[in-house]
Design a protein around this motif. Structure first.
Motif, PDB file in Angstrom:
ATOM      1  N   PRO A   5       0.844  -1.206   0.000  1.00  0.00           N
ATOM      2  CA  PRO A   5       0.000   0.000   0.000  1.00  0.00           C
ATOM      3  C   PRO A   5       0.875   1.250   0.000  1.00  0.00           C
ATOM      4  O   PRO A   5       2.056   1.207   0.307  1.00  0.00           O
ATOM      5  CB  PRO A   5      -0.790  -0.133   1.304  1.00  0.00           C
ATOM      6  N   SER A   6       0.252   2.362  -0.374  1.00  0.00           N
ATOM      7  CA  SER A   6       1.009   3.610  -0.373  1.00  0.00           C
ATOM      8  C   SER A   6       1.435   3.940   1.056  1.00  0.00           C
ATOM      9  O   SER A   6       0.778   3.561   2.018  1.00  0.00           O
ATOM     10  CB  SER A   6       0.187   4.739  -0.972  1.00  0.00           C
ATOM     11  N   ARG A   7       2.548   4.641   1.162  1.00  0.00           N
ATOM     12  CA  ARG A   7       3.124   5.002   2.463  1.00  0.00           C
ATOM     13  C   ARG A   7       3.465   6.478   2.477  1.00  0.00           C
ATOM     14  O   ARG A   7       3.776   7.062   1.436  1.00  0.00           O
ATOM     15  CB  ARG A   7       4.414   4.213   2.710  1.00  0.00           C
ATOM     16  N   GLU A   8       3.441   7.050   3.661  1.00  0.00           N
ATOM     17  CA  GLU A   8       3.857   8.440   3.862  1.00  0.00           C
ATOM     18  C   GLU A   8       4.780   8.497   5.065  1.00  0.00           C
ATOM     19  O   GLU A   8       4.569   7.793   6.052  1.00  0.00           O
ATOM     20  CB  GLU A   8       2.654   9.346   4.144  1.00  0.00           C
ATOM     21  N   TRP A   9       5.783   9.350   4.952  1.00  0.00           N
ATOM     22  CA  TRP A   9       6.688   9.599   6.067  1.00  0.00           C
ATOM     23  C   TRP A   9       6.652  11.087   6.344  1.00  0.00           C
ATOM     24  O   TRP A   9       6.786  11.907   5.441  1.00  0.00           O
ATOM     25  CB  TRP A   9       8.099   9.122   5.738  1.00  0.00           C
ATOM     26  N   ALA A  58       4.329  21.438   5.405  1.00  0.00           N
ATOM     27  CA  ALA A  58       4.765  20.281   4.603  1.00  0.00           C
ATOM     28  C   ALA A  58       5.205  19.154   5.520  1.00  0.00           C
ATOM     29  O   ALA A  58       6.349  18.726   5.488  1.00  0.00           O
ATOM     30  CB  ALA A  58       5.890  20.697   3.664  1.00  0.00           C
ATOM     31  N   ARG A  59       4.268  18.669   6.343  1.00  0.00           N
ATOM     32  CA  ARG A  59       4.624  17.603   7.284  1.00  0.00           C
ATOM     33  C   ARG A  59       5.039  16.343   6.571  1.00  0.00           C
ATOM     34  O   ARG A  59       5.982  15.673   6.973  1.00  0.00           O
ATOM     35  CB  ARG A  59       3.450  17.301   8.207  1.00  0.00           C
ATOM     36  N   VAL A  60       4.312  15.980   5.517  1.00  0.00           N
ATOM     37  CA  VAL A  60       4.661  14.770   4.775  1.00  0.00           C
ATOM     38  C   VAL A  60       5.837  15.109   3.869  1.00  0.00           C
ATOM     39  O   VAL A  60       5.720  15.877   2.932  1.00  0.00           O
ATOM     40  CB  VAL A  60       3.469  14.250   3.943  1.00  0.00           C
ATOM     41  N   VAL A  69       7.277   8.198  -6.209  1.00  0.00           N
ATOM     42  CA  VAL A  69       7.392   8.892  -4.929  1.00  0.00           C
ATOM     43  C   VAL A  69       7.051  10.367  -5.108  1.00  0.00           C
ATOM     44  O   VAL A  69       7.208  10.933  -6.193  1.00  0.00           O
ATOM     45  CB  VAL A  69       8.807   8.750  -4.309  1.00  0.00           C
ATOM     46  N   THR A  70       6.585  10.965  -4.045  1.00  0.00           N
ATOM     47  CA  THR A  70       6.337  12.400  -4.009  1.00  0.00           C
ATOM     48  C   THR A  70       7.221  12.976  -2.918  1.00  0.00           C
ATOM     49  O   THR A  70       7.203  12.491  -1.784  1.00  0.00           O
ATOM     50  CB  THR A  70       4.857  12.710  -3.731  1.00  0.00           C
ATOM     51  N   VAL A  71       8.010  13.996  -3.277  1.00  0.00           N
ATOM     52  CA  VAL A  71       8.938  14.609  -2.338  1.00  0.00           C
ATOM     53  C   VAL A  71       8.592  16.078  -2.159  1.00  0.00           C
ATOM     54  O   VAL A  71       7.970  16.691  -3.027  1.00  0.00           O
ATOM     55  CB  VAL A  71      10.404  14.473  -2.824  1.00  0.00           C
ATOM     56  N   LYS A 117      16.319  11.162   9.471  1.00  0.00           N
ATOM     57  CA  LYS A 117      15.290  10.569  10.323  1.00  0.00           C
ATOM     58  C   LYS A 117      14.369  11.643  10.892  1.00  0.00           C
ATOM     59  O   LYS A 117      13.227  11.370  11.229  1.00  0.00           O
ATOM     60  CB  LYS A 117      15.915   9.733  11.436  1.00  0.00           C
ATOM     61  N   PHE A 118      14.855  12.873  10.976  1.00  0.00           N
ATOM     62  CA  PHE A 118      14.019  13.963  11.462  1.00  0.00           C
ATOM     63  C   PHE A 118      12.971  14.357  10.422  1.00  0.00           C
ATOM     64  O   PHE A 118      11.885  14.797  10.760  1.00  0.00           O
ATOM     65  CB  PHE A 118      14.871  15.161  11.854  1.00  0.00           C
ATOM     66  N   ASP A 119      13.309  14.215   9.142  1.00  0.00           N
ATOM     67  CA  ASP A 119      12.346  14.478   8.073  1.00  0.00           C
ATOM     68  C   ASP A 119      11.296  13.379   7.988  1.00  0.00           C
ATOM     69  O   ASP A 119      10.136  13.644   7.675  1.00  0.00           O
ATOM     70  CB  ASP A 119      13.048  14.557   6.706  1.00  0.00           C
ATOM     71  N   LEU A 120      11.719  12.150   8.215  1.00  0.00           N
ATOM     72  CA  LEU A 120      10.860  10.996   7.964  1.00  0.00           C
ATOM     73  C   LEU A 120      10.109  10.506   9.197  1.00  0.00           C
ATOM     74  O   LEU A 120       9.165   9.732   9.084  1.00  0.00           O
ATOM     75  CB  LEU A 120      11.702   9.849   7.401  1.00  0.00           C
ATOM     76  N   GLY A 121      10.548  10.916  10.377  1.00  0.00           N
ATOM     77  CA  GLY A 121       9.886  10.474  11.594  1.00  0.00           C
ATOM     78  C   GLY A 121      10.266   9.074  12.030  1.00  0.00           C
ATOM     79  O   GLY A 121       9.695   8.540  12.973  1.00  0.00           O
ATOM     80  N   GLU A 122      11.210   8.454  11.345  1.00  0.00           N
ATOM     81  CA  GLU A 122      11.715   7.132  11.710  1.00  0.00           C
ATOM     82  C   GLU A 122      13.086   6.952  11.084  1.00  0.00           C
ATOM     83  O   GLU A 122      13.467   7.703  10.196  1.00  0.00           O
ATOM     84  CB  GLU A 122      10.746   6.034  11.276  1.00  0.00           C
ATOM     85  N   PRO A 123      13.840   5.943  11.533  1.00  0.00           N
ATOM     86  CA  PRO A 123      15.176   5.721  10.965  1.00  0.00           C
ATOM     87  C   PRO A 123      15.111   5.495   9.451  1.00  0.00           C
ATOM     88  O   PRO A 123      14.142   4.930   8.932  1.00  0.00           O
ATOM     89  CB  PRO A 123      15.673   4.469  11.698  1.00  0.00           C
TER      90      PRO A 123
END
Length: 136
Positions: A5-9, A58-60, A69-71, A117-123
């Motif tokens: 499924p689609s994912r967002e970070w 621009a949280r995502v 991908v969308t950046v 990791k600060f942009d993505l919210g995870e490693p």
């Protein structure tokens, strides 16, 4: 390609809160400082507040689906990159100032998009693994 499924970070809420608190503390410092301190602390407060606003608008930072991908680009713009345009997905790991910094690198040939990791919210390593599984 595995049909995931689609994912967002997104930027973690705690990072946004820390930036807002930092901007408030710098603003308070600016109000208590003399001329030069007022200027420097005021500029720093505006800079940190600007980063917090960007994080809110621009949280995502990275989204992926079956099409690509969308950046985030610029202050809060978005750019979709189809999977065939992504030449390489890798994790760049460097030691600096006694700490190890890892960045997710999406290379399109013309541009390199970097995420921490600060942009993505995870490693970044698990994010890179998900992207590699999603990529055709």
């Amino acid at each position: 390609m595995v049909d995931l499924p689609s994912r967002e970070w997104r930027v973690a809420p705690s990072i946004i809160v820390l930036k807002v608190i930092g901007a408030a503390l710098l603003a308070a410092l600016a109000l208590t400082a003399d001329g030069r301190g007022l200027f420097l602390a005021g500029i720093a407060a505006l800079g940190v507040a600007g980063l917090a606003v960007r994080d809110l608008l621009a949280r995502v930072r990275l989204a992926a689906d079956t099409h690509g991908v969308t950046v985030v680009t610029g202050f809060s713009g978005r750019h979709h990159i189809p999977w065939p345009q992504i030449e390489r997905i890798r994790v760049d790991s460097r030691a600096r100032y006694g700490t190890r910094m890892q960045l997710l690198e999406l290379d399109t040939g013309d541009n390199i998009h970097l995420f921490s990791k600060f942009d993505l919210g995870e490693p970044v390593v698990p994010v890179a693994e998900v992207l590699m599984r999603m990529r055709p």
